[in-house]
Write a protein that holds these residues in place. Sequence first.
Motif, PDB file in Angstrom:
ATOM      1  N   UNK B 273       0.904  -1.164   0.024  1.00  0.00           N
ATOM      2  CA  UNK B 273       0.060   0.022   0.002  1.00  0.00           C
ATOM      3  C   UNK B 273       0.820   1.407  -0.060  1.00  0.00           C
ATOM      4  N   UNK B 274       0.195   2.386   0.003  1.00  0.00           N
ATOM      5  CA  UNK B 274       0.993   3.668  -0.069  1.00  0.00           C
ATOM      6  C   UNK B 274       0.074   4.607   0.779  1.00  0.00           C
ATOM      7  N   UNK B 275       0.656   5.610   1.059  1.00  0.00           N
ATOM      8  CA  UNK B 275       0.319   6.692   2.078  1.00  0.00           C
ATOM      9  C   UNK B 275       0.739   7.983   1.914  1.00  0.00           C
ATOM     10  N   UNK B 276      -0.027   8.973   1.697  1.00  0.00           N
ATOM     11  CA  UNK B 276       0.367  10.465   1.776  1.00  0.00           C
ATOM     12  C   UNK B 276      -0.340  11.041   2.938  1.00  0.00           C
ATOM     13  N   UNK B 277       0.323  11.865   3.770  1.00  0.00           N
ATOM     14  CA  UNK B 277      -0.156  12.675   4.714  1.00  0.00           C
ATOM     15  C   UNK B 277       0.320  14.182   4.185  1.00  0.00           C
ATOM     16  N   UNK B 278      -0.764  15.112   4.365  1.00  0.00           N
ATOM     17  CA  UNK B 278      -0.741  16.274   4.142  1.00  0.00           C
ATOM     18  C   UNK B 278      -0.360  17.061   5.142  1.00  0.00           C
ATOM     19  N   UNK B 279       0.593  17.773   5.346  1.00  0.00           N
ATOM     20  CA  UNK B 279       1.156  18.589   6.511  1.00  0.00           C
ATOM     21  C   UNK B 279       0.043  19.831   6.652  1.00  0.00           C
ATOM     22  N   UNK B 280      -0.442  20.383   5.598  1.00  0.00           N
ATOM     23  CA  UNK B 280      -1.604  21.448   5.772  1.00  0.00           C
ATOM     24  C   UNK B 280      -2.508  20.466   4.823  1.00  0.00           C
ATOM     25  N   UNK B 281      -3.773  20.213   5.663  1.00  0.00           N
ATOM     26  CA  UNK B 281      -4.798  19.451   5.077  1.00  0.00           C
ATOM     27  C   UNK B 281      -5.288  20.299   3.773  1.00  0.00           C
ATOM     28  N   UNK B 282      -5.585  19.596   2.634  1.00  0.00           N
ATOM     29  CA  UNK B 282      -6.009  20.098   1.308  1.00  0.00           C
ATOM     30  C   UNK B 282      -7.383  19.997   1.217  1.00  0.00           C
ATOM     31  N   UNK B 283      -8.266  20.936   0.518  1.00  0.00           N
ATOM     32  CA  UNK B 283      -9.378  20.787   0.439  1.00  0.00           C
ATOM     33  C   UNK B 283      -9.844  20.894  -1.375  1.00  0.00           C
ATOM     34  N   UNK B 284      -8.754  20.894  -1.837  1.00  0.00           N
ATOM     35  CA  UNK B 284      -9.133  20.970  -3.538  1.00  0.00           C
ATOM     36  C   UNK B 284      -8.899  19.493  -4.076  1.00  0.00           C
ATOM     37  N   UNK B 285      -9.804  19.268  -4.923  1.00  0.00           N
ATOM     38  CA  UNK B 285      -9.674  17.733  -5.172  1.00  0.00           C
ATOM     39  C   UNK B 285      -8.377  17.634  -6.476  1.00  0.00           C
ATOM     40  N   UNK B 286      -8.375  18.587  -7.131  1.00  0.00           N
ATOM     41  CA  UNK B 286      -7.227  18.584  -8.326  1.00  0.00           C
ATOM     42  C   UNK B 286      -5.799  18.446  -7.367  1.00  0.00           C
ATOM     43  N   UNK B 287      -5.645  19.437  -6.609  1.00  0.00           N
ATOM     44  CA  UNK B 287      -4.414  19.708  -5.771  1.00  0.00           C
ATOM     45  C   UNK B 287      -4.336  17.977  -5.023  1.00  0.00           C
ATOM     46  N   UNK B 288      -5.322  17.591  -4.345  1.00  0.00           N
ATOM     47  CA  UNK B 288      -5.240  16.179  -3.929  1.00  0.00           C
ATOM     48  C   UNK B 288      -4.678  15.240  -4.869  1.00  0.00           C
ATOM     49  N   UNK B 289      -5.445  15.166  -5.812  1.00  0.00           N
ATOM     50  CA  UNK B 289      -5.133  14.158  -6.906  1.00  0.00           C
ATOM     51  C   UNK B 289      -3.606  14.246  -7.710  1.00  0.00           C
ATOM     52  N   UNK B 290      -3.410  15.463  -7.675  1.00  0.00           N
ATOM     53  CA  UNK B 290      -1.951  15.803  -8.281  1.00  0.00           C
ATOM     54  C   UNK B 290      -0.940  15.315  -7.202  1.00  0.00           C
ATOM     55  N   UNK B 291      -1.161  15.527  -5.876  1.00  0.00           N
ATOM     56  CA  UNK B 291      -0.117  15.163  -5.015  1.00  0.00           C
ATOM     57  C   UNK B 291      -0.253  13.796  -4.805  1.00  0.00           C
TER      58      UNK B 291
END
Lengths: 277, 551
Positions: B273-291
């Motif tokens: 599996x894989x995990x990503x933790x956002x230091x600053x929580x993101x609220x835009x779908x395109x940002x999240x998908x890109x990250x």
Amino acid sequence: MAWAAISSDSSMGSAADSAVGGSSFSGGDAVADARASLDRILELQARIKGMQETKLDARALPTVPALGPLLPGGALRAGSSYSVHRSALLALALLAGPSAAGSWCAVVGMPTLGAEAAAGLGIDLERLVLVPDPGEQWLAVTAAMADVVTVVLTRPPGRVSPGDLARLTARLRQRGAALVVLGDWPQSEATLRVSGGSWEGIGHGHGHLAARQVTVTSEVRGAGRPLSATLWLPDATAGISAAAQPAAVSPIDPSVPERSDAESARPSRHLRPVEVA
Amino acid sequence: MSRARSATTSGSVPGAEPPRVLLLWCPDWPVIAAAEAAGLPPSAPLALVVKGEIFACSASARREGVARGLRVREAQARCPGLTVLPYDADLDHRAFEPVISAVEAIVPGAQLVRPGTLAVKARGPSRYYGGEVKAAEAVLEVVAAAHPAGQADDDADGVVPPGAIARVGVADSLFAAEQLAKARMRGPEDVVRVVPAGRTREFLAPLPLSVLERPELTTVLRRLGIDTLGHFAALDAVEVRDRFGEDGERLHALSSGRDPRDVEARTPPPDLGGEIVFETPLDRVDQIAFAFRQVADDIFDRLRAATLVATAIRVEIGLEDVGVRERSWLHPRWFTASDIVDRVRWQIQGNGRTEGLEAAVERIRVEPESVDAMSRHEQGLWGTGSDERVHHGLSRVQSMVGHDGVLTARLTGGRMPGQRQVLVPWGDRPPGGEKAVAESATLPWPGAIPGPAPSVVFPEPRPVVVIGPDGASVEVDDRGAFTTPPVRFGIGEKPERTSPVSAWAGPWPVSERWWDTAARSLQRVQLVDEAGRAWLLVLVAHRWWAEAVYD
């Protein structure tokens, strides 16, 4: 109005009307002569049409036999559009031939589709993809579907602009997909209309719906006179078949009297002139 | 390796000196795992149910008198505030995985006895940490950090006593170590118990026979005057074997402090599996998908390196202040990196059309849920081309209209046309499984309407009017017949906009499951209007609705 029985499945010219006009069907030299000359005329017409063909790769798709006589060339053609009015079942029947032969089909923008009726016509549900509610992306979804499936059945949400229309038509031609539109469609090869319908098996408080006999008229683009056929839609096995005998009373012209046995014994394909609006 | 070393360092025959076992036990693990997944505090009264009986319950529920084996109703009567959840063995294992990983990080060769119980060979760690007690304390420390109750400690919603998180027993056999770990606590700090080497038999001797969990054997032995493991162990092994067979012999060995089971270290499964933790929580779908794209690529690469493909994945999305939202996604073929990103995006968006999120996303974890050997999914040289193309095209359409926008239809059983078809998102399973749907279609369904199926089935019935010769709406009387024959019919609710009826049949009643509020009782009618269109109408509570059209 006279009934004309023509054994060719090609489109009918005005000569056909004059050749058999006013004669009876019970035989005679005049009729035989007329029929021979009609065959000749139709053959010549077919050759002219073949020479004038603008598309080189108009591949025929497998089509339900009952619908062959109503379509130009006797079959559904890859890259063409067809328009069907007032009958979802007739539109589905156009999908049945390719689907039964192993092609994928798609239905776009029809949230009310009855899957069981589609299966009854012979459509393989494993290879039928539904996009019931494409919303504003109707055109994009239809075009994307045309890329991958053989026949797309769709109901446009509103008017389609000429530019979009041209793009979609070009895409269909390029990908070799057929488009069946439930409703008006400007560039359709044939416009099929269901006129009238008489249900069998149901009475006033008894029985149940079993089969329906309908008259389907087809306006072929570029041909003068519409084609017409009487079909069982659905027939007793929930499929589609040509009516062995036409409806006793034409729903369009109720003044036509009951026909004789000689008439009803004639072959199943009945083409008759219908007034063009 | 540790076995070889222990044999050489002890300098004696391997078998002569019994192996030392360190056993870690987390009390009430199933309940803790379920409470964590359901977002309940560990102190809440909670019970897990298997087949209508309590399988496990939390400490607070136990104080109210809930016990394992009770009927659910009885448990709820004893503890009215009880939360009842079904027991999920997969969740149990999944939640324990971080604990095992934490222990494996400091002690090699852990054996998972069952979720919540872990055994390791004590010899190596005790030498490394300078004693069995110190090794046990080191293990407890990392477990407390990985344990959900230990993490909840920081939120200061009640201090969790150390004994409630985990306890350790060290003894000569697995069985004895487990009994030791589970023994009653003599004080709040009594979390590490050690029985010195060679004294295991003495420790086991006073324990009652019920710890063997063989009620039939216990009954027989009690009648023979044997009450404790010590008495049982004092019997001659050959005689026990003659009387009680193989199983009896094994239990006799356990009671004598000999456990034929050795600690079998598990091979840690590869973490795919894989995990990503956002230091600053993101609220835009395109940002999240890109990250997330990089993580998805990593997951795909890891799978490919193991020559595996994922056919199902589990996506967990941690939302700020809301909690974790998780669901499983299936794939018609297998997931590529961009497919994984798509699933994450759809799960965040909901249905693919709404913009904006419920809450900002803190963390995304994707775990392959079922993997398959890549060789089974190789493309043939010929013959798979068209389906491949269809699949790619449909995935594209799915990215336009959302996962639920592209459907395939299955036929199933039912009495109404709407019940006879199930629409399933492309690549998904129908609710209840393919098999249940296919089986339902083959059932007889008495009361289904014969004849052809309607080609137009309204997802929501439309109101219509059916009126008799007297101008009033047609009703069905107690004998199941029409009060008046239907004469006029119209769409909508206005009686003036009607046309004559040319044929009709019915009414056919449907009266399903009167005890169930979801079931309905209705009358069905087939009706042909003036224009030759045939309708399937239903009469529910004196109102007429159109269900379908035979068009």
